[in-house]
Design a protein around this motif. Structure first.
Motif, mmCIF file in Angstrom:
data_model
loop_
_atom_site.group_PDB
_atom_site.id
_atom_site.type_symbol
_atom_site.label_atom_id
_atom_site.label_comp_id
_atom_site.label_asym_id
_atom_site.label_seq_id
_atom_site.Cartn_x
_atom_site.Cartn_y
_atom_site.Cartn_z
ATOM 1 N N ASP A 149 16.474 -4.880 -7.867
ATOM 2 C CA ASP A 149 15.293 -6.043 -7.513
ATOM 3 C C ASP A 149 16.311 -7.348 -7.241
ATOM 4 O OD1 ASP A 149 15.846 -7.361 -9.998
ATOM 5 O OD2 ASP A 149 14.058 -6.531 -10.838
ATOM 6 N N GLN B 297 6.255 -1.024 1.220
ATOM 7 C CA GLN B 297 5.202 -2.175 1.236
ATOM 8 C C GLN B 297 5.229 -2.833 2.537
ATOM 9 O OE1 GLN B 297 5.864 -5.078 -1.727
ATOM 10 N NE2 GLN B 297 6.383 -3.657 -3.330
ATOM 11 N N GLN C 272 6.534 0.982 -2.608
ATOM 12 C CA GLN C 272 5.123 0.593 -2.854
ATOM 13 C C GLN C 272 5.089 0.447 -4.619
ATOM 14 O OE1 GLN C 272 2.121 2.938 -1.362
ATOM 15 N NE2 GLN C 272 2.878 2.978 0.697
ATOM 16 N N ALA C 273 4.351 -0.546 -4.918
ATOM 17 C CA ALA C 273 4.508 -0.637 -6.370
ATOM 18 C C ALA C 273 3.956 0.448 -7.292
ATOM 19 C CB ALA C 273 3.531 -1.962 -6.730
ATOM 20 N N ASP C 274 2.835 1.267 -6.593
ATOM 21 C CA ASP C 274 2.365 2.559 -7.267
ATOM 22 C C ASP C 274 2.852 3.396 -7.134
ATOM 23 O OD1 ASP C 274 0.688 4.020 -8.469
ATOM 24 O OD2 ASP C 274 -1.275 3.493 -7.651
ATOM 25 N N LEU D 44 11.008 -2.678 0.189
ATOM 26 C CA LEU D 44 10.648 -2.320 -1.062
ATOM 27 C C LEU D 44 9.535 -1.140 -1.379
ATOM 28 C CD1 LEU D 44 9.993 -6.115 -2.415
ATOM 29 C CD2 LEU D 44 12.028 -4.555 -2.410
#
Length: 282
Positions: free
Chosen positions: A171, A73, A83-85, A81
């Motif tokens: 997380d 990210q 990337q969410a996708d 972190l």
């Protein structure tokens, strides 16, 4: 009818003469058996995690330059972190010929770097790529018996859905709960340098109840850039076994990602990277 039986007999004889196709599958190589020569037999995709200018000066033929930031990210408070996708990351890998079954070699600078190749390897493992190896760029060139081999063109792989190894990541919410509540035994492994650790570490905070251990990330990799089996003795002396719950921490999840890759490679299956690192914690 006779003509039909004659044709059937011809077909049968022809079939008997056709030998079954044999497919040779190279078994994954592990530990001390890993050499560039053996890995080459698996036709791996070679990723080079060094900075672009170093890659452009000299690189292994056919290797592909990648950065750990390409998968992370753009959040200045938590750069580590992913990337969410994750499906988008898998699509990107498919374009350079990587899918879950592809052997991958990630080259880097070893102790001269900051764990970039290990971070890339950890990322691939999180996405479900099974056979991933880290090596020093120089070691690979020395061990490769045919550096001038003809390099095949990169073949795209079909898009694939990541089989996420969630156990390799922890997380912020879970990290806080485990190190503060400490309802189950857990070790926080800080893999920054001893100087960084002395200036600031998580055990200085009164709310933290978990055991905190400092071992610099470089100790987890050998001279060729592979995970170092000798580290097991040091971990044992620190009361860290292969069944221990280990939360690995660095400034922004790069060095800690490298160490989680190494631990997983060596059989420590309950190690997870707090990818947000101190950047996110603070």
């Amino acid at each position: 009818m006779k003509k039909f039986l004659f044709l059937l007999a011809i077909v049968g004889l022809t079939a008997c003469q056709v030998k079954p196709t044999k497919v040779t599958v190279e078994e994954p190589v592990m530990g001390e058996n890993v050499t560039a020569e053996r890995l080459m037999k698996q036709n791996p995709v070679i990723l080079d995690a060094r900075p672009a200018f170093e890659f452009n000066l000299a690189h292994v033929p056919g290797s592909i330059n990648v950065r750990w930031e390409d998968f992370s990210q753009a959040n200045p408070r938590a750069r580590g972190l992913l990337q969410a996708d994750l499906f988008a990351l898998a699509r990107r890998l498919s374009l350079v010929g990587v899918d879950p079954e592809t052997p991958v070699v990630v080259l880097g600078k070893g102790p001269q770097g900051v764990g970039e190749e290990g971070r890339i390897a950890w990322t691939l493992k999180v996405l479900g790529v099974r056979n991933v190896y880290t090596l020093l760029h120089t070691s690979y060139r020395e061990m490769n018996t045919n550096p001038n081999r003809e390099v095949p063109a990169v073949k795209n792989k079909p898009y694939w859905k990541p089989e996420v190894a969630e156990g390799l990541v922890v997380d912020l919410k879970t990290f806080k709960a485990e190190v503060i509540q400490n309802s189950k035994p857990v070790v926080v492994l800080d893999v920054r340098s001893s100087q960084e650790f002395a200036l600031r570490n998580i055990s200085m905070e009164k709310s933290v109840k978990a055991a905190v251990v400092n071992i610099e990330w470089k100790e987890f990799f050998g001279e060729k850039g592979l995970p170092e089996k000798k580290i097991e003795r040091l971990l044992y002396e620190k009361n860290i076994g292969k069944d221990s719950r280990i939360l690995v921490l660095s400034n922004h999840g790069v060095r800690s990602g490298a160490v989680v890759y190494a631990l997983n490679y060596l059989g420590y299956k309950k190690a997870a990277n707090f990818a947000g690192g101190y950047e996110q914690w603070k």
